[in-house]
Design an enzyme around this catalytic site. Structure first.
Site, PDB file in Angstrom:
ATOM      1  CB  CYS A  48      -0.575   8.377  -8.356  1.00 64.00           C
ATOM      2  SG  CYS A  48      -0.603   7.644  -9.984  1.00 64.00           S
ATOM      3  CB  CYS A  80      -0.572   7.507  -4.240  1.00 65.18           C
ATOM      4  SG  CYS A  80       0.596   8.571  -3.421  1.00 65.18           S
ATOM      5  CB  CYS A 112       3.079   9.843  -2.515  1.00 59.64           C
ATOM      6  SG  CYS A 112       1.468   9.537  -3.195  1.00 59.64           S
TER       7      CYS A 112
END
Length: 136
Positions: free
Chosen positions: A8, A81, A89
């Site tokens: 993430c 994410c 990302c």
């Protein structure tokens, strides 16, 4: 045992939660680590609280850069994410399966303590459901 990298942006909430859930529920089948494209350098305390609430123990989780894993190979890379929220990302190149589990960032929630705790609980439950449905 299959190796999983969870990615993430900040590596403080969602990827930490997913890593811990995968390692807890899939302990005989998977070994997960997590990282971020722009790590915050600290794990959000609410992430640790929600894991503890659900009986998941983590040993010294760290917020770290995905660069630490650039030379390693993984069987699976999962991004968590939410691009719809304008987060970036990282792209992870290599011969592996990739999944994207869009999860809103609970660290961005404002409001009452209950609102914030609810956001962390929702993120935990969403990630747990994905682990159970797609990995177990």
């Amino acid at each position: 045992m299959k190796d999983i990298l969870v990615l993430c942006t900040g590596n403080s909430c969602r990827s930490i939660l997913a890593e811990a859930i995968i390692n807890h529920l899939g302990k005989e089948r998977y070994r997960a680590v997590s990282a971020g494209s722009f790590p915050t350098g600290q794990v959000h305390p609410k992430s640790l609280d929600i894991l503890k609430k659900h009986g998941i123990t983590v040993d010294r989780p760290l917020s770290k850069s995905w660069d630490e894993f650039a030379d390693q190979s993984f069987d699976l890379v999962i991004t968590v994410c939410d691009e719809a929220a304008s987060e970036t990302c990282p792209a992870f190149f290599g011969k592996c399966k990739r999944l994207h589990w869009s999860t809103p960032d609970p660290a961005k929630v404002t409001g009452s303590e209950e609102d914030i705790e609810r956001a962390f609980e929702e993120a935990f439950q969403r990630l747990k459901q994905r682990v159970e449905a797609e990995l177990l």
